[in-house]
Design an enzyme around this catalytic site. Sequence first.
Site, short mmCIF file in Angstrom:
data_model
loop_
_atom_site.label_atom_id
_atom_site.label_comp_id
_atom_site.label_asym_id
_atom_site.label_seq_id
_atom_site.Cartn_x
_atom_site.Cartn_y
_atom_site.Cartn_z
N LYS A 1 7.94 -0.29 6.36
CA LYS A 1 7.22 1.00 6.03
C LYS A 1 8.09 2.10 5.83
O LYS A 1 9.16 2.42 6.45
CB LYS A 1 6.23 1.69 7.12
CG LYS A 1 5.53 2.90 6.60
CD LYS A 1 4.46 3.31 8.05
CE LYS A 1 3.66 4.26 7.48
NZ LYS A 1 2.59 4.67 8.34
N ASP B 1 -5.27 8.28 14.21
CA ASP B 1 -5.71 7.85 12.94
C ASP B 1 -6.51 6.46 12.89
O ASP B 1 -6.36 5.84 12.10
CB ASP B 1 -4.64 7.59 12.01
CG ASP B 1 -5.11 7.76 10.66
OD1 ASP B 1 -6.30 8.38 10.15
OD2 ASP B 1 -4.30 7.39 9.55
N GLY C 1 0.03 9.05 2.10
CA GLY C 1 1.08 10.24 2.15
C GLY C 1 2.43 10.18 2.88
O GLY C 1 3.18 11.20 2.43
N MET C 2 2.88 9.31 3.70
CA MET C 2 3.75 9.48 4.16
C MET C 2 4.87 8.52 3.57
O MET C 2 6.24 8.43 3.81
CB MET C 2 3.88 9.00 5.67
CG MET C 2 3.06 9.78 6.72
SD MET C 2 3.00 9.39 8.39
CE MET C 2 4.80 9.65 8.65
N GLY D 1 0.81 -1.12 0.05
CA GLY D 1 0.00 -0.02 0.04
C GLY D 1 0.86 1.34 0.05
O GLY D 1 2.02 1.08 0.36
N VAL E 1 4.32 0.65 2.09
CA VAL E 1 4.36 -0.29 3.00
C VAL E 1 4.66 -1.77 2.23
O VAL E 1 3.96 -1.81 1.31
CB VAL E 1 3.19 -0.40 3.90
CG1 VAL E 1 3.26 -1.77 4.70
CG2 VAL E 1 2.84 0.81 4.88
#
Length: 984
Positions: free
Chosen positions: A739, A834, A720-721, A717, A724
């Site tokens: 990640k 989150d 925004g950061m 996936g 992964v």
Amino acid sequence: MDAHSPIDPVKLERLPRAAWGIIGVLLLSVLYAILHIGFVRPFLWPAGSGALLGDDPSARVPLLARPPDVRYELNGPLKVLQVGAGAPAAARGVQPGDAVTVVRTTDSSIAIDFGSATRTAEERLIAWRNLYAMGVAGPVQWDIRSPSGGTRTATVDRQPVWSGGSSDWAGRHLGIVVQMIVFIGGAIVLFLLRSHDTTAGMCVLALALSGVAGGGPLMGAERGLPAGQVLTVFAWMASPFAFPVIALAIFYFPSRSPLLARRPWLHAVPLLAAAPMILPGLTTALYLAGVEGVRDAALWDATHPGVFYGSFAVALGINVLAVVEGTYRYKVIHDVNERRRTRMALYTAVPGVLAYALKDGVPVVARLTGVALPPYHPLLYVLLQALVLLPAFGLVYAVGVARVLGPRVVLRRSLQYALANRTLTILTILPGAALIVSLVLNRDRTIAEIARSSSGLFLVLIGAAILAWRYRERARQWLDQRFFREEYDARKILLSLASRVRFETDPTDLAGLVVTELDEALHPQLAAILVTGVEDNVLSPVASLYGDVQPLPLDGGLVAMLRWSDEPLELYLEDPRSPARRLPTVERSWLASTGAVLLVPVLGEDRALVAVIALGERRSEEAYTLDDRQLLASIATQMGLGLDVARLRRRGEGSGVSLTTSASTHTGVLPMMECPRCGRCEESSVAVCPSDGSTMRAVPSVPRTVDNKYRLEQMLGRGGMGAVYRARDVRLDRLVAVKVVRAELLGDVAARRRFRREAQIVARLQHRSIVAVYDYGTFPDGGAYLVMELVRGEDLRRVLQREGRMEPEAALRILSSVCDAIDAAHREGVLHRDLKPENILLTGGSGEAKVLDFGVAKVVEEAPREGVDASEAPTLMTAAGVIIGTPAYMAPEQFRGTRLDGRVDVFSLGVIAYEMLSGELPFGRGSLGEVVLAHSRGVPPMRRGDLSAATETAIRTALSMDPDRRPASAIAFAHLLASSLGMR
């Protein structure tokens, strides 16, 4: 004899005197078995004449070495109870209901008159002895009186089973034949293995006498042999003597009981208990052998059967007490090999005794009490007979083998052998042959009738065996995982260790990794690594568990044996055949002090010994198996490569040349190639995806193998950061999630320090419902990576998309697990910030959930501790000014940028609960501004009629715009929700 010979063969000139007595018993047992199998059993009913006569001792099952009760038996004509179709008696016109008044041999040398009903007990005893002397083979003449009163004489053949053919014979007698062969054969094997051992001698006698006792008397087959009378007495006395011998064997196994050492007179107790069987039985045996002077004593035995059976019960009770005492001794035995021996004996003897009681004991009791029992189903009888044989195998193995495996390992190896070899093919053939025979015998029946009979069962057995053969590898793995979990897990750990030790080139880390994993897999009482090069002329311990290991000289005999053997070396000081007995005293003392029993040599270049893996006995008391030793040898080979690389690195560092290959030490990193369609990751040289043919794209600054430890395999996936990836930890051989955080979010040195500090804080979260953080690091371009537990399952978002909404019970189970995880994080000072269905993974089972994405920018502010730079103190956001979260699930205070606490996650949990129970979001899925506007309008009512008002109130409380009105913690919200649903 060569000194290295593993077994010292039996030499008759060195045998002790007691061994000659055991040899005599074995020879008589073998001669008895030959006569019984060849000349007695094949003629017993329903073979022989094919006619079942009342009071006929040859028709009794089990066949007991006992005279008839002449007070009641053999009193009047022998009634014909049953005649087999096509049997010799049927061919002579013998029918059920006829009475046999006279039985004589064809030459009239023996004639027995049963016509009179007024004979004395002594006359009936003489008739019984004559009937015994007549035997069971050859033709016989009967004077027959029919129910109508007519009399006639018929000469009836008595044919063996292979001539007459009786379908019922095998079910009644074949098991006894196999039992006799196994027990007497086991006694011979055990004697050859341990001829000088007192315990083994007792067990040999117990096996041989049990085999003879199970067969019964020879029914006159021994007459005419030079040692015929001796065989008569031996066969008759085997059963009474078996009881005390078995009791003493138990007392002497695996070594003599301390009870016998303190009270030697206890040796006589089993013999005294069996004396009422032995003495009268001996007189009866002598009377059968032709000694007329003991007739009165034999008559007393035949008219007092209660004495025999009373002694039988007492002797059996003594044996039970011996088993109890042996079980107690097992609890205090400290020697692990003796404990394995005892456990093997118990695991085979207990089911064997129970099966014997059901197969033979229950019918005997029923006969004595006059109760008529229905016959056992043939398959049940076969199963019981197989269990009766277990003690013969278990006892021979436990006593005869120097170092035994535990029962679980033996069973596992047997099942694996059956699945891996041709045993299943044989098992397929046997029921197939039985099916053909059954179909021939039942050719006059319909297919439906045959299917409902045992023939249908044969078909099922054949099908099961074929399926097991077809899927034998899967069946082996299923057996390992289901019934041998510990061995299966140990093998997995060892295989994994063998594949990854070569990646660990730091000697200290390598030694620590090996001893830790070996402890996890094998549970040894000692695990140590000794290496060369630390001190001169010795192997020095560099890592050890559960013991104090001293250095081992390189010039000793032990190291010489390791260099010579080139494979794991088992050394048991108490085993007289062990090569350890030939070592110098100093090295034997080293083995004794460390407790090492298995040494695995580690060879480097030019096959030089560079290290040794030392292992003690396993805490499970199981011996090291061949598989264990092979896997340890493979681990040692890979470990040798790792130590060679370490030496090369030290040489390179000494010459100013660096051999480090970590991506972080390079000024430039070859970009990893990633498939835009399936996410597959490959090396920079791969241009086309091997999976779907798509053109690969480069991922700048991210190597395929991160820090020489994590090989990226597939992108899972992107956000925004960063992204992964599924990756493989090449050192620990496990799948992980990596990640990758974008470099622009960590743009300066201070931000990277904060990243490291925050990663450490998040990594301290240890909870079953929180995805664990394993490692972190940075890239040369300023980016960073976080290594986390890879969890398989389905996220809550997909479940809600599929089901719309959930039942309250299911929703509460998931929410309780999530709330528990969030509460644990809050106690460690970490906020999630989150929370949403995408970050809740359902891992299977009832309510099992994992909370994902505890990232690096979610640590509660805390004052810097003394000695910690303020720039390294935890912060709320890695990149200043970036609001982190998903608007639909965010609390109002997150939008305002005020100081946050755990109640922001309580708000998110309230949104998730609302969505799970109603199928809708309370504030919609719009933009940030739309969600803020929805907050101002308040929480809409939940459109679900089966929810109580208390449940909706609990969720509304969590969604309060004022943090002070919300539950104080995540776990408080879980309790409030459970209470509203009436499930606390």
